[in-house]
Design an enzyme around this catalytic site. Structure first.
Site, PDB file in Angstrom:
ATOM      1  N   TYR A  50       0.821  -1.216   0.000  1.00  0.00           N
ATOM      2  CA  TYR A  50       0.000   0.000   0.000  1.00  0.00           C
ATOM      3  C   TYR A  50       0.856   1.269   0.000  1.00  0.00           C
ATOM      4  CZ  TYR A  50      -4.460  -2.458   0.494  1.00  0.00           C
ATOM      5  OH  TYR A  50      -5.579  -3.227   0.263  1.00  0.00           O
ATOM      6  N   ASN A 113     -13.490  -3.923   3.230  1.00  0.00           N
ATOM      7  CA  ASN A 113     -14.076  -4.180   1.906  1.00  0.00           C
ATOM      8  C   ASN A 113     -13.587  -5.482   1.272  1.00  0.00           C
ATOM      9  OD1 ASN A 113     -11.564  -3.340   1.119  1.00  0.00           O
ATOM     10  ND2 ASN A 113     -12.244  -1.493   0.058  1.00  0.00           N
ATOM     11  N   HIS A 116      -8.815  -7.190  -2.427  1.00  0.00           N
ATOM     12  CA  HIS A 116      -7.951  -6.268  -3.163  1.00  0.00           C
ATOM     13  C   HIS A 116      -7.772  -6.780  -4.583  1.00  0.00           C
ATOM     14  CE1 HIS A 116      -4.516  -3.848  -4.376  1.00  0.00           C
ATOM     15  NE2 HIS A 116      -4.042  -4.968  -4.908  1.00  0.00           N
ATOM     16  N   GLU A 127       2.759  -5.900  -7.894  1.00  0.00           N
ATOM     17  CA  GLU A 127       2.163  -6.641  -6.778  1.00  0.00           C
ATOM     18  C   GLU A 127       2.408  -8.150  -6.892  1.00  0.00           C
ATOM     19  OE1 GLU A 127      -1.307  -3.298  -5.875  1.00  0.00           O
ATOM     20  OE2 GLU A 127      -1.892  -5.186  -6.825  1.00  0.00           O
TER      21      GLU A 127
HETATM   22  P1  IDP Z   1      -9.096  -0.148  -3.953  1.00  0.00           P
HETATM   23  O1  IDP Z   1      -8.896  -1.232  -2.911  1.00  0.00           O
HETATM   24  O2  IDP Z   1     -10.495  -0.161  -4.497  1.00  0.00           O
HETATM   25  O3  IDP Z   1      -8.037  -0.170  -5.031  1.00  0.00           O
HETATM   26  P2  IDP Z   1      -7.742   2.228  -2.924  1.00  0.00           P
HETATM   27  O4  IDP Z   1      -8.199   3.639  -3.132  1.00  0.00           O
HETATM   28  O5  IDP Z   1      -6.525   1.783  -3.656  1.00  0.00           O
HETATM   29  O6  IDP Z   1      -8.982   1.263  -3.215  1.00  0.00           O
HETATM   30  O7  IDP Z   1      -7.507   2.050  -1.360  1.00  0.00           O
HETATM   31  C1  IDP Z   1      -6.869   0.893  -0.886  1.00  0.00           C
HETATM   32  C2  IDP Z   1      -7.578   0.411   0.339  1.00  0.00           C
HETATM   33  O8  IDP Z   1      -7.423   1.362   1.375  1.00  0.00           O
HETATM   34  C3  IDP Z   1      -9.107   0.255   0.188  1.00  0.00           C
HETATM   35  O9  IDP Z   1      -9.473  -0.981  -0.390  1.00  0.00           O
HETATM   36  C4  IDP Z   1      -9.562   0.379   1.626  1.00  0.00           C
HETATM   37  O10 IDP Z   1      -9.354  -0.855   2.309  1.00  0.00           O
HETATM   38  C5  IDP Z   1      -8.581   1.395   2.179  1.00  0.00           C
HETATM   39  N1  IDP Z   1      -9.132   2.752   2.126  1.00  0.00           N
HETATM   40  C6  IDP Z   1      -9.186   3.576   1.058  1.00  0.00           C
HETATM   41  N2  IDP Z   1      -9.752   4.740   1.364  1.00  0.00           N
HETATM   42  C7  IDP Z   1     -10.057   4.668   2.680  1.00  0.00           C
HETATM   43  C8  IDP Z   1     -10.672   5.576   3.613  1.00  0.00           C
HETATM   44  O11 IDP Z   1     -11.054   6.701   3.270  1.00  0.00           O
HETATM   45  N3  IDP Z   1     -10.810   5.120   4.891  1.00  0.00           N
HETATM   46  C9  IDP Z   1     -10.398   3.885   5.288  1.00  0.00           C
HETATM   47  N4  IDP Z   1      -9.820   3.013   4.453  1.00  0.00           N
HETATM   48  C10 IDP Z   1      -9.653   3.388   3.173  1.00  0.00           C
HETATM   49 MG    MG Z   2      -6.032   0.318  -5.026  1.00  0.00          MG
END
Ligand code: IDP
Ligand code: MG
Length: 151
Positions: A50, A113, A116, A127
């Site tokens: 990350y 969520n 990944h 990755e």
């Molecule tokens: P993605 O997983 O859909 O690619 P990204 O923007 O790359 O989304 O963010 C990586 C991960 O970071 C997300 O899947 C989520 O677990 C976490 N994340 C992203 N934005 C937030 C936030 O605003 N609050 C808490 N966790 C977040």
């Molecule tokens: Mg992402």
């Protein structure tokens, strides 16, 4: 174009018993699993994975969470799999993810969520290389590949 992407079931997906549900969606779509392992990621691995988010306020919690328990790390292969996996996964915020997507059907909170997926070809290459040794990735053909892809 046949390509590979990195997919991980996060600790919440594993704890909630959603491994088969999630893997099944990729299998049923027709993509091919070429690498699979369970591991508890080190903090260092989570930080590298990350790294693009290192200045975001949620970075510390995110790294803590990802390294808090077993993760299912996978490499999936297929035509257009990088972008299509993102479609199967759905939007980052599960409440904004469409029904029918993994996050849309199975999650509520952005911090939980469950899955990944790499967001582009460079990220996928980075990755896969970060999580897998070359020897852990298998080249093989499914016995029914002719019925999935005209080739
Ligand atoms: P993605 O997983 O859909 O690619 P990204 O923007 O790359 O989304 O963010 C990586 C991960 O970071 C997300 O899947 C989520 O677990 C976490 N994340 C992203 N934005 C937030 C936030 O605003 N609050 C808490 N966790 C977040
Ligand atoms: Mg992402």
């Amino acid at each position: 174009m046949t390509e590979r992407t990195f997919i991980a079931i996060k600790p919440d997906g594993v704890q909630r018993g959603l491994i088969s549900e999630i893997i099944g969606r990729f299998e049923r779509k027709g993509f091919k699993l070429v690498g699979l392992k369970q591991l508890i990621p080190s903090k260092e691995l989570a930080q590298k994975h990350y790294g693009v988010h290192k200045d975001r306020p949620f970075f510390g919690d995110l790294v803590e969470f990802i390294s808090s328990g077993p993760v299912i790390a996978m490499v999936w292969e297929g035509e257009g799999v990088i972008l299509n996996a993102r479609k199967l996964i759905g939007a980052t915020k599960p409440l904004e993810a469409e029904p029918g997507t993994i996050r849309g059907d199975l999650a509520i909170d952005i911090g939980r969520n469950i899955i990944h997926g790499s967001d582009g070809s460079e990220t996928a290459a980075f990755e896969i290389n970060l999580w897998f040794e070359d020897s852990e990735i298998n080249e093989w053909k499914t016995s029914d590949y002719k019925w999935r892809v005209e080739s």
